[in-house]
Design a protein around this motif. Sequence first.
Motif, PDB file in Angstrom:
ATOM      1  N   ALA A 150      46.768  46.198  38.209  1.00 30.34           N
ATOM      2  CA  ALA A 150      45.667  47.115  37.877  1.00 30.34           C
ATOM      3  C   ALA A 150      45.205  46.892  36.440  1.00 30.34           C
ATOM      4  N   ALA A 151      46.165  46.727  35.537  1.00 30.30           N
ATOM      5  CA  ALA A 151      45.818  46.506  34.122  1.00 30.30           C
ATOM      6  C   ALA A 151      45.046  45.195  33.954  1.00 30.30           C
ATOM      7  N   LYS A 152      45.448  44.164  34.718  1.00 35.98           N
ATOM      8  CA  LYS A 152      44.738  42.881  34.636  1.00 35.98           C
ATOM      9  C   LYS A 152      43.296  43.038  35.101  1.00 35.98           C
ATOM     10  N   ARG A 153      43.097  43.787  36.177  1.00 31.85           N
ATOM     11  CA  ARG A 153      41.724  44.004  36.674  1.00 31.85           C
ATOM     12  C   ARG A 153      40.892  44.765  35.650  1.00 31.85           C
ATOM     13  N   MET A 154      41.508  45.736  34.988  1.00 30.70           N
ATOM     14  CA  MET A 154      40.781  46.487  33.949  1.00 30.70           C
ATOM     15  C   MET A 154      40.378  45.564  32.806  1.00 30.70           C
ATOM     16  N   ARG A 155      41.283  44.645  32.468  1.00 30.37           N
ATOM     17  CA  ARG A 155      40.989  43.725  31.369  1.00 30.37           C
ATOM     18  C   ARG A 155      39.880  42.760  31.763  1.00 30.37           C
ATOM     19  N   GLU A 156      39.999  42.178  32.959  1.00 32.76           N
ATOM     20  CA  GLU A 156      39.019  41.183  33.386  1.00 32.76           C
ATOM     21  C   GLU A 156      37.613  41.757  33.486  1.00 32.76           C
ATOM     22  N   LYS A 157      37.503  42.986  33.998  1.00 35.81           N
ATOM     23  CA  LYS A 157      36.186  43.574  34.213  1.00 35.81           C
ATOM     24  C   LYS A 157      35.762  44.481  33.062  1.00 35.81           C
ATOM     25  N   ASN A 158      36.625  44.577  32.055  1.00 33.43           N
ATOM     26  CA  ASN A 158      36.344  45.446  30.903  1.00 33.43           C
ATOM     27  C   ASN A 158      35.983  46.861  31.328  1.00 33.43           C
ATOM     28  N   VAL A 159      36.798  47.429  32.201  1.00 37.54           N
ATOM     29  CA  VAL A 159      36.593  48.830  32.609  1.00 37.54           C
ATOM     30  C   VAL A 159      37.863  49.612  32.307  1.00 37.54           C
ATOM     31  N   GLY A 160      37.716  50.923  32.276  1.00 38.28           N
ATOM     32  CA  GLY A 160      38.861  51.769  31.955  1.00 38.28           C
ATOM     33  C   GLY A 160      39.416  52.497  33.160  1.00 38.28           C
ATOM     34  N   ALA A 161      38.748  52.360  34.303  1.00 37.56           N
ATOM     35  CA  ALA A 161      39.196  53.102  35.481  1.00 37.56           C
ATOM     36  C   ALA A 161      38.907  52.306  36.739  1.00 37.56           C
TER      37      ALA A 161
END
Lengths: 148, 180
Positions: free
Chosen positions: B25-36
Amino acid sequence: MQISNVMSRNVQIIGPDQTLREAAAAMKRLDAGVLPVGENEKLVGMVTDRDIAIRGIAEGKSADAKIRDVMTQGIRYCFEDEDVDHVAENMAELQVRRLPVINREKRLVGIVSLGDLATQGSLPKTAKALHGISQPGGQHNQTTAVRA
Amino acid sequence: MTQSVADVMSCRPVLAHVDHSLAEAAKRMREKNVGALPVVDGDELVGIVTDRDLVARATARDADPAITPVLEAMTRHVVFCRERILIAEAAALMARERVRRLAVLNRDRELVGIVSLADITRIDDVGTRAAAAALQVICQPTPNAAKAPPDEEDPTGGRARGSPAGTLHVYAERPRRRRP
Protein backbone atom coordinates in the motif's frame (compact mmCIF):
# COMPACT_ATOMS: atom_id res chain seq x y z
CA MET A 1 -2.99 38.70 15.20
CA GLN A 2 0.32 37.11 16.17
CA ILE A 3 1.27 33.49 15.56
CA SER A 4 1.72 32.94 19.32
CA ASN A 5 -2.07 33.38 19.66
CA VAL A 6 -2.95 30.52 17.33
CA MET A 7 -0.01 28.11 17.47
CA SER A 8 0.10 24.84 19.35
CA ARG A 9 2.56 24.80 22.24
CA ASN A 10 2.32 21.05 22.53
CA VAL A 11 5.58 20.26 20.77
CA GLN A 12 7.87 17.35 21.24
CA ILE A 13 11.30 17.29 19.67
CA ILE A 14 12.67 13.98 18.54
CA GLY A 15 16.31 13.08 17.90
CA PRO A 16 17.59 12.04 14.46
CA ASP A 17 18.93 8.77 15.90
CA GLN A 18 15.64 7.81 17.49
CA THR A 19 13.56 5.20 15.67
CA LEU A 20 10.58 5.41 13.35
CA ARG A 21 8.66 3.49 16.00
CA GLU A 22 9.33 6.21 18.58
CA ALA A 23 8.33 8.94 16.12
CA ALA A 24 5.11 7.11 15.19
CA ALA A 25 4.21 6.59 18.84
CA ALA A 26 4.86 10.26 19.63
CA MET A 27 2.72 11.38 16.67
CA LYS A 28 -0.08 9.16 17.86
CA ARG A 29 0.15 10.39 21.43
CA LEU A 30 0.23 14.07 20.41
CA ASP A 31 -2.28 13.60 17.58
CA ALA A 32 0.26 15.36 15.39
CA GLY A 33 1.37 14.72 11.83
CA VAL A 34 4.81 16.23 12.16
CA LEU A 35 7.65 16.33 14.68
CA PRO A 36 10.61 18.71 14.69
CA VAL A 37 13.92 16.83 14.69
CA GLY A 38 16.55 18.33 16.98
CA GLU A 39 20.19 17.54 17.63
CA ASN A 40 22.52 19.39 19.99
CA GLU A 41 19.95 22.12 20.65
CA LYS A 42 19.49 22.74 16.93
CA LEU A 43 16.65 21.91 14.59
CA VAL A 44 18.01 19.67 11.85
CA GLY A 45 14.82 18.60 10.09
CA MET A 46 11.17 17.74 10.28
CA VAL A 47 9.61 14.31 10.07
CA THR A 48 6.01 13.83 8.95
CA ASP A 49 3.74 10.80 8.99
CA ARG A 50 4.03 10.78 5.21
CA ASP A 51 7.84 10.77 5.37
CA ILE A 52 7.64 7.61 7.49
CA ALA A 53 5.10 5.96 5.15
CA ILE A 54 6.86 6.80 1.87
CA ARG A 55 10.55 6.84 2.76
CA GLY A 56 10.23 4.22 5.49
CA ILE A 57 7.46 1.67 4.99
CA ALA A 58 7.45 1.81 1.17
CA GLU A 59 11.23 1.32 1.13
CA GLY A 60 10.96 -1.74 3.35
CA LYS A 61 12.63 -0.06 6.33
CA SER A 62 11.81 -1.52 9.72
CA ALA A 63 10.37 0.33 12.68
CA ASP A 64 13.92 0.33 14.08
CA ALA A 65 15.22 2.53 11.24
CA LYS A 66 16.50 5.94 12.21
CA ILE A 67 14.56 9.14 11.76
CA ARG A 68 17.63 10.65 10.09
CA ASP A 69 17.00 8.33 7.12
CA VAL A 70 13.46 9.50 6.40
CA MET A 71 13.25 13.07 7.68
CA THR A 72 12.96 16.14 5.49
CA GLN A 73 15.98 18.36 5.88
CA GLY A 74 16.04 22.11 5.47
CA ILE A 75 14.11 23.90 8.14
CA ARG A 76 11.57 26.59 7.38
CA TYR A 77 10.22 28.40 10.38
CA CYS A 78 8.37 31.46 11.52
CA PHE A 79 8.63 33.74 14.56
CA GLU A 80 6.09 33.77 17.34
CA ASP A 81 5.52 37.52 16.96
CA GLU A 82 4.94 37.36 13.21
CA ASP A 83 1.56 38.29 11.83
CA VAL A 84 -0.78 35.36 11.10
CA ASP A 85 -1.61 36.65 7.63
CA HIS A 86 2.04 36.95 6.70
CA VAL A 87 2.74 33.38 7.81
CA ALA A 88 -0.28 32.15 5.82
CA GLU A 89 1.30 33.71 2.73
CA ASN A 90 4.62 32.01 3.53
CA MET A 91 2.91 28.65 3.88
CA ALA A 92 1.32 29.10 0.46
CA GLU A 93 4.67 29.98 -1.05
CA LEU A 94 6.57 27.16 0.63
CA GLN A 95 3.68 24.71 0.11
CA VAL A 96 3.84 23.41 3.66
CA ARG A 97 0.95 22.90 6.04
CA ARG A 98 2.92 23.30 9.25
CA LEU A 99 5.80 25.48 10.38
CA PRO A 100 7.85 25.35 13.56
CA VAL A 101 7.58 28.56 15.57
CA ILE A 102 10.64 30.07 17.28
CA ASN A 103 11.05 33.08 19.53
CA ARG A 104 13.58 35.84 18.98
CA GLU A 105 16.09 33.90 21.11
CA LYS A 106 15.80 31.17 18.45
CA ARG A 107 14.16 28.72 20.84
CA LEU A 108 11.44 26.44 19.51
CA VAL A 109 8.20 27.45 21.20
CA GLY A 110 5.47 25.87 19.08
CA ILE A 111 4.11 24.56 15.80
CA VAL A 112 1.53 26.29 13.65
CA SER A 113 -0.60 24.39 11.15
CA LEU A 114 -2.95 25.34 8.38
CA GLY A 115 -5.69 24.00 10.67
CA ASP A 116 -4.71 26.50 13.39
CA LEU A 117 -4.96 29.32 10.84
CA ALA A 118 -8.27 27.97 9.54
CA THR A 119 -9.92 27.82 12.95
CA GLN A 120 -8.48 31.07 14.31
CA GLY A 121 -7.40 33.14 11.35
CA SER A 122 -9.28 34.93 8.61
CA LEU A 123 -11.14 32.97 5.94
CA PRO A 124 -9.66 34.78 2.90
CA LYS A 125 -6.11 34.26 4.18
CA THR A 126 -6.75 30.61 4.92
CA ALA A 127 -8.20 30.23 1.45
CA LYS A 128 -5.11 31.82 -0.07
CA ALA A 129 -2.77 29.56 1.91
CA LEU A 130 -4.83 26.49 1.06
CA HIS A 131 -4.74 27.38 -2.61
CA GLY A 132 -0.95 27.71 -2.65
CA ILE A 133 -0.40 24.53 -0.67
CA SER A 134 -2.76 22.53 -2.86
CA GLN A 135 -0.77 23.12 -6.03
CA PRO A 136 1.47 20.21 -7.01
CA GLY A 137 4.97 20.28 -5.53
CA GLY A 138 6.33 21.53 -2.25
CA GLN A 139 8.97 20.63 0.28
CA HIS A 140 7.50 17.30 1.43
CA ASN A 141 6.51 16.18 -2.06
CA GLN A 142 7.94 12.71 -2.35
CA THR A 143 8.01 12.23 -6.10
CA THR A 144 10.01 15.21 -7.25
CA ALA A 145 12.25 15.67 -4.23
CA VAL A 146 15.82 14.66 -4.89
CA ARG A 147 17.47 13.41 -1.76
CA ALA A 148 21.20 13.53 -1.29
CA MET B 1 -19.06 27.07 -9.26
CA THR B 2 -21.68 25.03 -11.04
CA GLN B 3 -19.43 22.07 -11.74
CA SER B 4 -20.24 18.68 -10.39
CA VAL B 5 -17.90 16.42 -8.50
CA ALA B 6 -17.33 14.40 -11.67
CA ASP B 7 -15.64 17.44 -13.27
CA VAL B 8 -12.91 17.77 -10.65
CA MET B 9 -12.41 14.36 -9.06
CA SER B 10 -9.45 12.08 -9.60
CA CYS B 11 -10.81 9.33 -11.83
CA ARG B 12 -10.09 5.64 -11.48
CA PRO B 13 -8.21 5.89 -8.19
CA VAL B 14 -5.45 3.44 -7.36
CA LEU B 15 -6.91 0.78 -5.09
CA ALA B 16 -5.59 -1.43 -2.36
CA HIS B 17 -6.98 -4.86 -1.59
CA VAL B 18 -7.71 -5.90 2.00
CA ASP B 19 -5.10 -8.66 1.65
CA HIS B 20 -2.31 -6.45 0.35
CA SER B 21 0.55 -5.83 2.74
CA LEU B 22 1.00 -2.36 4.23
CA ALA B 23 4.34 -2.18 2.42
CA GLU B 24 2.53 -2.70 -0.90
CA ALA B 25 0.00 0.00 0.00
CA ALA B 26 2.82 2.40 0.88
CA LYS B 27 4.52 1.67 -2.46
CA ARG B 28 1.31 2.47 -4.34
CA MET B 29 0.98 5.74 -2.41
CA ARG B 30 4.54 6.64 -3.33
CA GLU B 31 4.22 5.72 -7.00
CA LYS B 32 0.99 7.64 -7.51
CA ASN B 33 1.86 10.44 -5.08
CA VAL B 34 -1.40 10.05 -3.17
CA GLY B 35 -2.08 9.92 0.54
CA ALA B 36 -5.06 7.59 0.54
CA LEU B 37 -6.18 4.42 -1.25
CA PRO B 38 -9.74 3.08 -1.34
CA VAL B 39 -9.71 -0.52 -0.10
CA VAL B 40 -11.69 -3.25 -1.85
CA ASP B 41 -12.55 -6.80 -0.95
CA GLY B 42 -13.48 -8.48 -4.20
CA ASP B 43 -15.99 -6.09 -5.75
CA GLU B 44 -16.89 -4.28 -2.56
CA LEU B 45 -15.47 -1.01 -1.29
CA VAL B 46 -14.84 -1.75 2.38
CA GLY B 47 -12.56 1.01 3.61
CA ILE B 48 -9.89 3.58 2.96
CA VAL B 49 -6.26 3.51 4.04
CA THR B 50 -4.11 6.63 4.43
CA ASP B 51 -0.39 7.19 4.93
CA ARG B 52 -1.25 8.25 8.45
CA ASP B 53 -3.09 4.96 9.09
CA LEU B 54 0.06 3.05 8.13
CA VAL B 55 2.17 5.00 10.59
CA ALA B 56 -0.29 5.02 13.48
CA ARG B 57 -1.43 1.44 13.14
CA ALA B 58 1.72 -0.35 12.00
CA THR B 59 4.92 1.55 12.80
CA ALA B 60 3.67 2.73 16.19
CA ARG B 61 2.59 -0.78 17.11
CA ASP B 62 5.51 -2.69 15.74
CA ALA B 63 3.44 -4.56 13.18
CA ASP B 64 5.67 -5.70 10.32
CA PRO B 65 4.49 -3.82 7.19
CA ALA B 66 5.73 -6.64 4.96
CA ILE B 67 3.20 -9.10 6.38
CA THR B 68 0.47 -7.02 8.04
CA PRO B 69 -2.58 -6.83 5.74
CA VAL B 70 -4.27 -3.55 4.81
CA LEU B 71 -7.36 -4.95 6.54
CA GLU B 72 -5.74 -4.31 9.91
CA ALA B 73 -4.80 -0.69 9.28
CA MET B 74 -7.63 0.67 7.14
CA THR B 75 -10.40 2.98 8.27
CA ARG B 76 -13.83 1.48 7.70
CA HIS B 77 -15.54 4.86 7.81
CA VAL B 78 -15.87 5.77 4.12
CA VAL B 79 -17.94 8.80 3.23
CA PHE B 80 -19.13 8.86 -0.35
CA CYS B 81 -21.11 11.02 -2.70
CA ARG B 82 -22.65 10.68 -6.15
CA GLU B 83 -20.68 12.01 -9.12
CA ARG B 84 -23.42 14.47 -10.14
CA ILE B 85 -23.63 16.44 -6.91
CA LEU B 86 -22.40 20.03 -6.98
CA ILE B 87 -19.00 21.01 -5.62
CA ALA B 88 -20.60 23.11 -2.88
CA GLU B 89 -22.57 20.09 -1.68
CA ALA B 90 -19.43 17.97 -1.61
CA ALA B 91 -17.61 20.62 0.45
CA ALA B 92 -20.56 20.78 2.86
CA LEU B 93 -20.56 16.99 3.21
CA MET B 94 -16.83 17.01 3.99
CA ALA B 95 -17.40 19.66 6.64
CA ARG B 96 -20.29 17.75 8.20
CA GLU B 97 -18.47 14.44 8.27
CA ARG B 98 -15.11 16.06 9.05
CA VAL B 99 -13.23 14.32 6.28
CA ARG B 100 -10.95 15.71 3.56
CA ARG B 101 -11.84 13.17 0.90
CA LEU B 102 -15.01 11.59 -0.47
CA ALA B 103 -15.37 8.40 -2.46
CA VAL B 104 -17.37 9.14 -5.61
CA LEU B 105 -19.94 6.66 -6.91
CA ASN B 106 -21.85 6.51 -10.19
CA ARG B 107 -25.52 5.60 -10.58
CA ASP B 108 -24.67 1.93 -10.41
CA ARG B 109 -22.97 2.47 -7.06
CA GLU B 110 -19.58 1.79 -8.59
CA LEU B 111 -16.54 3.62 -7.30
CA VAL B 112 -15.45 6.00 -10.06
CA GLY B 113 -13.22 8.48 -8.27
CA ILE B 114 -12.03 10.31 -5.21
CA VAL B 115 -12.63 13.99 -4.63
CA SER B 116 -10.44 15.78 -2.09
CA LEU B 117 -10.51 19.15 -0.43
CA ALA B 118 -7.42 19.95 -2.52
CA ASP B 119 -9.32 19.17 -5.76
CA ILE B 120 -12.01 21.65 -4.73
CA THR B 121 -9.40 24.22 -3.75
CA ARG B 122 -7.84 24.12 -7.20
CA ILE B 123 -11.04 24.85 -9.17
CA ASP B 124 -11.26 28.62 -8.79
CA ASP B 125 -11.58 31.35 -6.14
CA VAL B 126 -15.07 30.24 -5.18
CA GLY B 127 -13.89 26.67 -4.77
CA THR B 128 -10.93 27.80 -2.70
CA ARG B 129 -13.22 29.74 -0.36
CA ALA B 130 -15.63 26.80 -0.04
CA ALA B 131 -12.72 24.50 0.77
CA ALA B 132 -11.29 26.92 3.34
CA ALA B 133 -14.71 27.19 5.00
CA ALA B 134 -14.95 23.39 5.13
CA LEU B 135 -11.44 23.19 6.57
CA GLN B 136 -12.44 25.60 9.34
CA VAL B 137 -15.18 23.19 10.39
CA ILE B 138 -13.05 20.07 9.95
CA CYS B 139 -10.28 21.44 12.16
CA GLN B 140 -12.55 22.51 15.02
CA PRO B 141 -12.42 20.13 17.95
CA THR B 142 -15.68 18.17 18.01
CA PRO B 143 -17.91 18.23 21.08
CA ASN B 144 -18.31 14.45 20.76
CA ALA B 145 -14.60 13.83 20.45
CA ALA B 146 -13.99 15.98 23.50
CA LYS B 147 -16.44 13.95 25.54
CA ALA B 148 -15.42 10.54 24.31
CA PRO B 149 -12.25 9.01 25.73
CA PRO B 150 -9.33 8.97 23.30
CA ASP B 151 -9.76 6.05 20.97
CA GLU B 152 -6.60 4.01 20.62
CA GLU B 153 -7.88 2.54 17.39
CA ASP B 154 -8.60 5.86 15.76
CA PRO B 155 -5.60 7.73 14.35
CA THR B 156 -7.78 10.72 13.61
CA GLY B 157 -8.21 11.26 17.35
CA GLY B 158 -11.96 11.08 17.02
CA ARG B 159 -12.39 13.87 14.52
CA ALA B 160 -14.00 11.56 12.00
CA ARG B 161 -16.71 10.77 14.49
CA GLY B 162 -19.24 13.30 15.57
CA SER B 163 -22.23 12.91 13.29
CA PRO B 164 -25.47 11.79 14.84
CA ALA B 165 -26.27 8.12 14.38
CA GLY B 166 -28.28 7.30 11.30
CA THR B 167 -27.12 10.22 9.21
CA LEU B 168 -23.72 8.94 8.17
CA HIS B 169 -23.18 8.43 4.49
CA VAL B 170 -21.15 5.39 5.24
CA TYR B 171 -21.03 2.30 3.21
CA ALA B 172 -24.79 1.97 3.55
CA GLU B 173 -25.43 1.31 -0.11
CA ARG B 174 -22.62 -1.24 -0.40
CA PRO B 175 -20.72 0.55 -3.14
CA ARG B 176 -18.81 -1.65 -5.53
CA ARG B 177 -15.58 -1.63 -7.40
CA ARG B 178 -15.91 -0.65 -11.04
CA ARG B 179 -15.15 -3.37 -13.55
CA PRO B 180 -12.89 -2.32 -16.42
